[in-house]
Design a protein around this motif. Structure first.
Motif, short mmCIF file in Angstrom:
data_model
loop_
_atom_site.label_atom_id
_atom_site.label_comp_id
_atom_site.label_asym_id
_atom_site.label_seq_id
_atom_site.Cartn_x
_atom_site.Cartn_y
_atom_site.Cartn_z
N PRO A 57 -4.40 -33.12 73.87
CA PRO A 57 -5.17 -34.14 74.26
C PRO A 57 -5.55 -33.88 75.67
CG PRO A 57 -3.21 -35.00 73.19
CD PRO A 57 -3.12 -33.42 73.30
N SER A 59 -5.30 -35.92 78.14
CA SER A 59 -4.44 -36.66 78.78
C SER A 59 -2.89 -36.25 78.70
CB SER A 59 -4.30 -38.04 77.99
OG SER A 59 -3.86 -38.05 76.62
N ASP A 86 -10.97 -34.46 74.29
CA ASP A 86 -10.84 -35.40 74.94
C ASP A 86 -11.17 -36.83 73.91
OD1 ASP A 86 -10.88 -37.06 77.11
OD2 ASP A 86 -12.93 -36.96 77.67
N PRO A 89 -5.41 -40.48 71.30
CA PRO A 89 -4.14 -39.78 70.64
C PRO A 89 -4.49 -39.63 69.01
CG PRO A 89 -3.16 -40.88 72.18
CD PRO A 89 -4.69 -41.46 72.17
N VAL A 92 -7.22 -37.43 68.13
CA VAL A 92 -6.57 -35.93 68.01
C VAL A 92 -5.99 -35.67 66.88
CG1 VAL A 92 -5.24 -34.32 69.37
CG2 VAL A 92 -6.61 -36.09 70.58
N TRP A 220 -3.01 -44.18 77.14
CA TRP A 220 -4.21 -43.87 76.98
C TRP A 220 -5.17 -45.18 77.22
CZ3 TRP A 220 -9.08 -44.02 75.04
CH2 TRP A 220 -9.75 -42.97 75.40
#
Length: 293
Positions: A57, A59, A86, A89, A92, A220
């Motif tokens: 991710p 992030s 991007d 979670p 992804v 997130w």
């Protein structure tokens, strides 16, 4: 042999939907595994599978991202693809499972890696939030911020493929126009069943799977008062047809196959053809291109 698909957190490795889909490999953060052990594990993955496609991710902590690039650099391997995704979670995790499904098909590693960008456009990733006051990854109006302070307010949000935000009761989220399944992760402090009882029927999903909320989801989305969801294509035959329908190219830099406009392994953009298309040349010469030319 199937291309290895790796993720950076255990909760990004969703359980397979069938017996054929291989599990995801796990790439630990620096504080959980020494560098020499991480290098040894990656070397084994490459030797056993030929290629490794690692999804992470956007992030994740900077130190974890640096670890991934350090491993690829130290191993001097062009068989490791690092894909920075991007998506929230759960999005992804869904994408990683789709690539695991494709890894056992007759696609080269380059096609599997570059298909991530294509498939991400078909993932509707969102959440039911108790507050958007700290949501900084999507545009939030001042009115929505103000409503976050009203007790009992809830918001439906979609981050991908296009941002959407509605207050529950005041609007609806636009969903996919194709058949999907829905995966749902509920936060401990958000008991609402709006996602499964209202959103799922409105989006006409063909099945709902509930899993534990990914650890990074509250960070997130900016709140722990949430339920995260993702609608996605689950049928391997549909995924196969979708990827197969895109024209294949060869990366001019590293030589692997790709679809789309960028290589999944070296990130080099697809080079435009040196010569203009025949149809354009014919028009400039004042003649019409022949059908089928």
């Amino acid at each position: 042999m199937p291309t290895a698909i790796a993720v950076t957190s255990p909760d990004l490795g969703l359980s397979p939907t069938d017996r054929q889909t291989p599990p995801a490999a796990l790439l630990y953060p620096p504080d959980a595994q020494p560098l020499d052990a991480a290098l040894a594990d990656m070397q084994v993955l490459v030797e056993q599978n030929g290629y490794v496609v690692a999804l992470y991710p956007a992030s994740i902590p900077a130190a974890h991202e640096r670890r991934l690039h350090t491993m690829r650099s130290m191993l001097e391997s062009d068989r490791i693809a690092l894909l920075k995704i991007d998506l929230p979670p759960l999005g992804v995790a869904v994408l990683a499972r789709q690539l695991r499904q494709l890894s056992i098909c007759d696609f080269s590693a380059g096609i599997v890696a570059s298909s991530a960008r294509l498939l991400s456009h078909y993932i509707y990733a969102g959440a039911l939030l108790g507050s958007v006051a700290r949501l900084d990854r999507l545009p939030v109006s001042l009115k929505a911020h103000a409503r976050s302070w009203v007790p009992g307010s809830q918001f439906g949000v979609v981050a991908n493929p296009a941002p959407q935000l509605v207050k529950i009761g005041d609007g609806q989220l636009t969903g996919p126009e194709f058949a999907t399944q829905l995966i749902v992760g509920k936060g401990a402090s958000e008991p609402s069943d709006w996602v499964t009882r209202t959103l799922a029927p409105a989006w006409r999903v063909q099945g709902v799977q509930e899993i534990p909320l990914p650890v990074d989801s509250p960070t997130w989305w900016g709140t722990s008062r949430m339920t995260e969801f993702a609608a996605f294509l689950a049928d391997i035959s549909i995924l196969y047809q979708l990827v197969s329908s895109v024209r294949r190219e060869v990366c001019s830099w590293c030589g692997v196959e790709l679809i789309g406009d960028r290589c999944g392994f070296c990130s080099a953009p697809l080079q435009p053809p040196e010569n203009p298309p025949r149809a354009r040349r014919a028009l400039t010469q004042g003649t019409s291109p022949q059908r089928g030319s």
